[in-house]
Design a protein around this motif. Sequence first.
Motif, short mmCIF file in Angstrom:
data_model
loop_
_atom_site.label_atom_id
_atom_site.label_comp_id
_atom_site.label_asym_id
_atom_site.label_seq_id
_atom_site.Cartn_x
_atom_site.Cartn_y
_atom_site.Cartn_z
N LEU A 4 138.94 9.78 -8.20
CA LEU A 4 139.82 9.56 -9.35
C LEU A 4 139.50 8.23 -9.99
O LEU A 4 139.45 7.20 -9.30
N PHE A 5 139.28 8.23 -11.30
CA PHE A 5 139.12 6.99 -12.06
C PHE A 5 140.42 6.74 -12.81
O PHE A 5 141.00 7.68 -13.38
N THR A 6 140.88 5.48 -12.84
CA THR A 6 142.10 5.17 -13.58
C THR A 6 141.90 3.91 -14.42
O THR A 6 141.13 3.01 -14.06
N SER A 7 142.62 3.86 -15.54
CA SER A 7 142.70 2.65 -16.38
C SER A 7 143.89 2.84 -17.30
O SER A 7 144.33 3.97 -17.54
N HIS A 8 144.43 1.74 -17.82
CA HIS A 8 145.61 1.91 -18.68
C HIS A 8 145.23 2.50 -20.03
O HIS A 8 146.08 3.03 -20.74
N THR A 9 143.96 2.43 -20.40
CA THR A 9 143.51 3.02 -21.66
C THR A 9 142.29 3.89 -21.43
O THR A 9 141.42 3.56 -20.62
N ALA A 10 142.20 5.00 -22.14
CA ALA A 10 141.07 5.91 -22.00
C ALA A 10 139.78 5.28 -22.52
O ALA A 10 138.69 5.77 -22.24
N ASN A 11 139.91 4.18 -23.27
CA ASN A 11 138.73 3.51 -23.80
C ASN A 11 137.76 3.11 -22.70
O ASN A 11 136.56 2.99 -22.92
N PHE A 12 138.29 2.88 -21.49
CA PHE A 12 137.43 2.47 -20.39
C PHE A 12 136.58 3.60 -19.86
O PHE A 12 135.70 3.38 -19.03
N CYS A 13 136.80 4.80 -20.36
CA CYS A 13 135.96 5.92 -19.95
C CYS A 13 134.51 5.68 -20.35
O CYS A 13 133.58 6.14 -19.69
N LYS A 14 134.29 4.93 -21.43
CA LYS A 14 132.91 4.68 -21.87
C LYS A 14 132.16 3.86 -20.83
O LYS A 14 130.93 3.99 -20.68
N PHE A 15 132.88 3.00 -20.06
CA PHE A 15 132.24 2.27 -18.98
C PHE A 15 132.04 3.16 -17.76
O PHE A 15 131.10 2.99 -17.00
N ASN A 16 132.95 4.11 -17.58
CA ASN A 16 132.93 4.94 -16.38
C ASN A 16 132.01 6.15 -16.47
O ASN A 16 131.64 6.72 -15.45
N ARG A 17 131.68 6.57 -17.68
CA ARG A 17 130.94 7.82 -17.85
C ARG A 17 129.70 7.95 -16.98
O ARG A 17 129.51 8.97 -16.31
N PRO A 18 128.83 6.93 -16.92
CA PRO A 18 127.63 7.09 -16.09
C PRO A 18 127.97 7.27 -14.61
O PRO A 18 127.28 8.02 -13.90
N PHE A 19 129.04 6.62 -14.16
CA PHE A 19 129.41 6.70 -12.75
C PHE A 19 130.16 8.01 -12.45
O PHE A 19 130.02 8.59 -11.37
N ARG A 65 155.42 6.30 -10.51
CA ARG A 65 155.94 7.57 -9.99
C ARG A 65 155.01 8.73 -10.32
O ARG A 65 154.75 9.60 -9.48
N GLU A 66 154.51 8.74 -11.56
CA GLU A 66 153.60 9.81 -11.97
C GLU A 66 152.32 9.79 -11.14
O GLU A 66 151.84 10.83 -10.68
N LEU A 67 151.79 8.60 -10.95
CA LEU A 67 150.53 8.48 -10.22
C LEU A 67 150.72 8.76 -8.74
O LEU A 67 149.87 9.40 -8.10
N LYS A 68 151.82 8.31 -8.18
CA LYS A 68 152.12 8.57 -6.76
C LYS A 68 152.17 10.09 -6.52
O LYS A 68 151.62 10.59 -5.53
N LYS A 69 152.80 10.81 -7.42
CA LYS A 69 152.89 12.27 -7.30
C LYS A 69 151.50 12.89 -7.37
O LYS A 69 151.15 13.79 -6.60
N LEU A 70 150.68 12.40 -8.31
CA LEU A 70 149.33 12.91 -8.47
C LEU A 70 148.50 12.68 -7.20
O LEU A 70 147.78 13.58 -6.74
N LEU A 71 148.62 11.49 -6.62
CA LEU A 71 147.85 11.17 -5.42
C LEU A 71 148.31 11.99 -4.22
O LEU A 71 147.49 12.44 -3.41
N ASP A 72 149.62 12.19 -4.12
CA ASP A 72 150.15 12.98 -3.00
C ASP A 72 149.67 14.43 -3.07
O ASP A 72 149.46 15.08 -2.05
#
Length: 369
Positions: A4-19, A65-72
Amino acid sequence: MKVLFTSHTANFCKFNRPFMRWFKEQGWQVDYACACEEEVYDYDNLYKISFSRVPWSRDNITAYRELKKLLDENHYDIIHTHTPMGSVVTRLAARQSRKKGTKVIYTAHGLHFFKGAPMKNWLLYYPMEKLMARYTDCLVLINEEDYRTCINRHFKAGRIEKINGVGVNLDRFEVLAQEAKNEVRGKLGVGQTDFVMVCVAEFIPRKNQIFLLENAKRLHESIPNMRLLMLGKGELLEEYQKKVQDEKMDDYVSFLGYRSDVNEICAASDVLVSSSFQEGLPMNIIEAMAVGIPVICSDIRGQRDLIQDGRNGFLFCLGDNETYCKRVEELAQSRQLQLDMQQHNLEDVKKYSLDRAIEKMSEIYRRYM
């Protein structure tokens, strides 16, 4: 296996795309969680989480809360998180997951506490990041000052690593031949013999473009064929445009707005200038190096990692108008100096390539796979 990749903004997906793509090639499920539903790629599932970049926002409680549920529900093997508040919420939500074997990696794209940072940054972000390090299996820094700070101040992350940024695809850049350079200049209304300075940055306070504008008049007097091209948008743009108009600098200072041809404009310029107060490892300087132009920039964290004074550009202390102007004049007067710095930049930029970044991050990932 799931990541799972996380960031407060989707803009960081451009950094994550290769990984993200690298994980897909290994046969992993790749999910992405962020605050915005923007166009992102190379994931299997996209989750909207109510992250806020404001530390005291109640949205971050909801996000937890949202993320905790997702991780569980998903039991991820690796979580790679970015951005200050996105990573704080993620690491808090992942505490129980880590006890079950999940590994958490945090890449800090420039810590908010650094030499010269406002005291409020140290009072807020330093204790927050030091505490969160305890819930981090691998803390990844992208510049030497941040790395040394975390080592010397004994951050309790499982491991502390330094990488040379998130990587740049150097195949996208080229040094322009003189004919191509002249063609680009013609489209911009710039003369073939003009000394062209380019600044690529959002118009926000920390980018400090006011420094460049305050020195533009003096430089135009000593270098009559000087042109300053300013690319970007932001909250201070109209204020700066008014200043240029009021002080009658329109003939040699131009605002080009947001551009999709930044690489060509930089390649057709003679020098990139930056007067920022704060950077992590600035992409605009790496991209200027990739097209072979010298850089004159403020001597701050991140920029000094890229530029060696006198080798591939010049550094000046924040607020030092005299040194800044002298360096620009020195470069404008010597074509040989420009060519020497060009060659050094084309060599130095190789260590910031995307291939090397993927190689380094894959080493880190494999440690936890």
